[in-house]
Design a protein around this motif. Structure first.
Motif, mmCIF file in Angstrom:
data_model
loop_
_atom_site.group_PDB
_atom_site.id
_atom_site.type_symbol
_atom_site.label_atom_id
_atom_site.label_comp_id
_atom_site.label_asym_id
_atom_site.label_seq_id
_atom_site.Cartn_x
_atom_site.Cartn_y
_atom_site.Cartn_z
ATOM 1 N N ASN A 170 -56.974 53.432 6.368
ATOM 2 C CA ASN A 170 -56.077 52.437 6.939
ATOM 3 C C ASN A 170 -55.679 52.888 8.336
ATOM 4 O OD1 ASN A 170 -56.000 50.853 4.546
ATOM 5 N ND2 ASN A 170 -54.494 52.261 3.678
ATOM 6 N N PHE A 171 -55.791 51.981 9.306
ATOM 7 C CA PHE A 171 -55.458 52.310 10.693
ATOM 8 C C PHE A 171 -54.265 51.461 11.119
ATOM 9 C CE2 PHE A 171 -56.102 52.006 15.343
ATOM 10 C CZ PHE A 171 -56.092 53.356 15.646
ATOM 11 N N GLY A 172 -53.117 52.094 11.241
ATOM 12 C CA GLY A 172 -51.878 51.413 11.589
ATOM 13 C C GLY A 172 -50.707 52.274 11.169
ATOM 14 N N LYS A 173 -49.506 51.843 11.487
ATOM 15 C CA LYS A 173 -48.301 52.590 11.149
ATOM 16 C C LYS A 173 -48.207 52.759 9.634
ATOM 17 C CE LYS A 173 -46.426 53.222 15.235
ATOM 18 N NZ LYS A 173 -46.202 54.575 15.801
ATOM 19 N N VAL A 174 -47.873 53.975 9.213
ATOM 20 C CA VAL A 174 -47.769 54.280 7.789
ATOM 21 C C VAL A 174 -46.315 54.141 7.374
ATOM 22 C CG1 VAL A 174 -48.154 56.011 6.001
ATOM 23 C CG2 VAL A 174 -49.727 55.852 7.946
ATOM 24 N N GLU A 175 -46.054 53.237 6.451
ATOM 25 C CA GLU A 175 -44.696 52.999 5.966
ATOM 26 C C GLU A 175 -44.699 53.069 4.445
ATOM 27 O OE1 GLU A 175 -42.895 50.092 9.436
ATOM 28 O OE2 GLU A 175 -43.759 49.184 7.658
ATOM 29 N N ARG A 176 -43.693 53.711 3.910
ATOM 30 C CA ARG A 176 -43.592 53.867 2.459
ATOM 31 C C ARG A 176 -42.147 53.608 2.006
ATOM 32 N NH1 ARG A 176 -48.203 53.636 2.689
ATOM 33 N NH2 ARG A 176 -49.825 55.028 1.909
ATOM 34 N N PHE A 177 -42.021 53.040 0.823
ATOM 35 C CA PHE A 177 -40.744 52.910 0.128
ATOM 36 C C PHE A 177 -39.693 52.143 0.951
ATOM 37 C CE2 PHE A 177 -42.556 57.171 -0.923
ATOM 38 C CZ PHE A 177 -43.082 56.818 -2.160
ATOM 39 N N LYS A 178 -40.134 51.114 1.663
ATOM 40 C CA LYS A 178 -39.176 50.318 2.435
ATOM 41 C C LYS A 178 -38.211 49.578 1.518
ATOM 42 C CE LYS A 178 -40.461 48.078 6.044
ATOM 43 N NZ LYS A 178 -41.132 47.153 6.978
ATOM 44 N N ASP A 179 -38.689 49.172 0.347
ATOM 45 C CA ASP A 179 -37.845 48.436 -0.582
ATOM 46 C C ASP A 179 -37.076 49.363 -1.527
ATOM 47 O OD1 ASP A 179 -38.774 46.035 0.477
ATOM 48 O OD2 ASP A 179 -40.501 46.005 -0.877
ATOM 49 N N ASP A 180 -37.439 50.635 -1.544
ATOM 50 C CA ASP A 180 -36.764 51.586 -2.421
ATOM 51 C C ASP A 180 -36.598 52.920 -1.682
ATOM 52 O OD1 ASP A 180 -35.582 52.765 -4.628
ATOM 53 O OD2 ASP A 180 -37.488 53.274 -5.584
ATOM 54 N N PRO A 181 -35.785 52.944 -0.633
ATOM 55 C CA PRO A 181 -35.662 54.157 0.182
ATOM 56 C C PRO A 181 -34.983 55.283 -0.588
ATOM 57 C CG PRO A 181 -34.006 52.555 0.829
ATOM 58 C CD PRO A 181 -34.910 51.862 -0.144
ATOM 59 N N LEU A 182 -35.297 56.499 -0.192
ATOM 60 C CA LEU A 182 -34.700 57.678 -0.804
ATOM 61 C C LEU A 182 -33.385 57.995 -0.088
ATOM 62 C CD1 LEU A 182 -34.867 60.154 -2.710
ATOM 63 C CD2 LEU A 182 -36.080 61.334 -0.872
ATOM 64 N N PRO A 183 -32.242 57.876 -0.764
ATOM 65 C CA PRO A 183 -30.956 58.191 -0.110
ATOM 66 C C PRO A 183 -30.803 59.694 0.076
ATOM 67 C CG PRO A 183 -30.594 57.676 -2.419
ATOM 68 C CD PRO A 183 -32.048 57.431 -2.161
ATOM 69 N N LEU A 184 -30.398 60.091 1.256
ATOM 70 C CA LEU A 184 -30.165 61.500 1.553
ATOM 71 C C LEU A 184 -28.761 61.671 2.116
ATOM 72 C CD1 LEU A 184 -33.522 62.467 3.336
ATOM 73 C CD2 LEU A 184 -32.876 62.944 0.976
ATOM 74 N N SER A 185 -28.167 62.784 1.847
ATOM 75 C CA SER A 185 -26.864 63.106 2.419
ATOM 76 C C SER A 185 -26.896 64.542 2.888
ATOM 77 C CB SER A 185 -25.744 62.894 1.402
ATOM 78 O OG SER A 185 -25.974 63.670 0.233
ATOM 79 N N TYR A 186 -26.045 64.861 3.845
ATOM 80 C CA TYR A 186 -26.054 66.188 4.463
ATOM 81 C C TYR A 186 -24.663 66.795 4.358
ATOM 82 C CZ TYR A 186 -26.945 69.856 7.880
ATOM 83 O OH TYR A 186 -27.092 71.069 8.490
ATOM 84 N N GLY A 187 -24.615 68.053 3.995
ATOM 85 C CA GLY A 187 -23.323 68.726 3.894
ATOM 86 C C GLY A 187 -23.208 69.494 2.586
ATOM 87 N N LYS A 188 -22.148 70.231 2.455
ATOM 88 C CA LYS A 188 -21.940 71.057 1.279
ATOM 89 C C LYS A 188 -21.871 70.208 0.013
ATOM 90 C CE LYS A 188 -18.943 74.659 -0.630
ATOM 91 N NZ LYS A 188 -17.731 75.484 -0.431
#
Length: 259
Positions: A170-188
């Motif tokens: 596939n030749f084009g921008k690679v996008e994954r999980f747009k409908d089910d994004p992985l939530p991330l948080s930063y901090g202790k």
């Protein structure tokens, strides 16, 4: 993990070390690194393969072997995905015989990519072109380049990416999980998902404050109040929901965090 030879016969059925892993990155590779130890030497010939998570990985180069004792042999075996074949296949013009390795060509991305697929199918089979961007024509020249060098050039020329799904390219921008994004948080107390991490890219310190010094041409100092051009005061520029405040500064530089 079961390792097969090129004739589908089982060579080894081993328990890989916990340090074994698969590495996948856009435009960089798809590999499986196996680390294990044996009590006797067993040769793993090139073109042996493993199946992992529905994909096939092949041993294109001889394994690394370290002998720590008569009954302690440590193996490091790197299995590559199908796209390693692009490093072993030259990009050729196939419209005449003999095939040309040095030639110019003007075309859209799909034609360039289809020629790449045709070159791969000359020595292998099953390669197909999946999705491909539609963009303006470009005039490019080729000179004894591998298909991997060429596809990276294409990505740079059209400012895009590529990926391999088995033998489909596939030749084009690679996008994954747009409908089910992985939530991330930063901090202790807010850890990442297991297997994810963060690392610095190089030794250069991040930019924390951007200092700008404007030009000094055609400025009436008495009327303008400055000998150099200033950024507008009390204004904000918003980019992708991140607000950047514009302030008049005196030079262009970067300052490490903490200064």
């Amino acid at each position: 993990m079961i390792i097969y030879d090129k004739n589908n016969a089982i060579i080894l059925d081993i328990q890989a070390d916990d340090t074994s892993y698969r590495y996948r990155a856009i435009k960089q590779g798809d590999k499986v690194y196996l680390y294990f130890s044996l009590t006797e030497h067993i040769e793993i010939p090139t073109y042996s393969y493993i199946d992992f998570q529905g994909q096939r990985y092949t041993l294109w180069k001889p394994e690394n072997l370290t002998k720590h004792g008569e009954r302690n042999l440590e193996y490091t075996v790197v299995f590559d995905g199908w796209w390693e074949l692009l490093n072993r296949t030259k990009y050729k013009l196939l419209s005449g015989k003999p095939h040309k390795l040095k030639f110019p060509l003007t075309a859209k991305p799909r034609m360039f990519m289809q020629l790449l697929i045709d070159n791969l199918n000359l020595h292998d089979s099953g390669w197909t072109l999946g999705t491909c961007i539609d963009a303006s024509e470009k005039a490019l020249a080729f000179n004894h380049e591998s298909c991997m060098e060429v596809i990276n050039r294409f990505a740079d020329e059209w400012n895009t990416e590529f990926e391999f799904v088995g033998k489909t390219v596939n030749f084009g921008k690679v996008e994954r999980f747009k409908d089910d994004p992985l939530p991330l948080s930063y901090g202790k107390g807010n850890g990442f998902k297991i297997g994810l991490g963060r690392q610095n890219q190089g030794e250069k310190a991040p930019v924390t404050i951007l200092y700008v010094q404007g030009g000094d041409r055609n400025i009436d100092v008495a009327a303008y109040g400055s000998s150099t051009l200033l950024l507008p005061k009390s204004q904000e520029l918003e980019y992708q929901a991140d607000a950047i405040r514009l302030m008049p500064m005196v030079c262009l530089s970067h300052v490490p965090i903490g200064n």
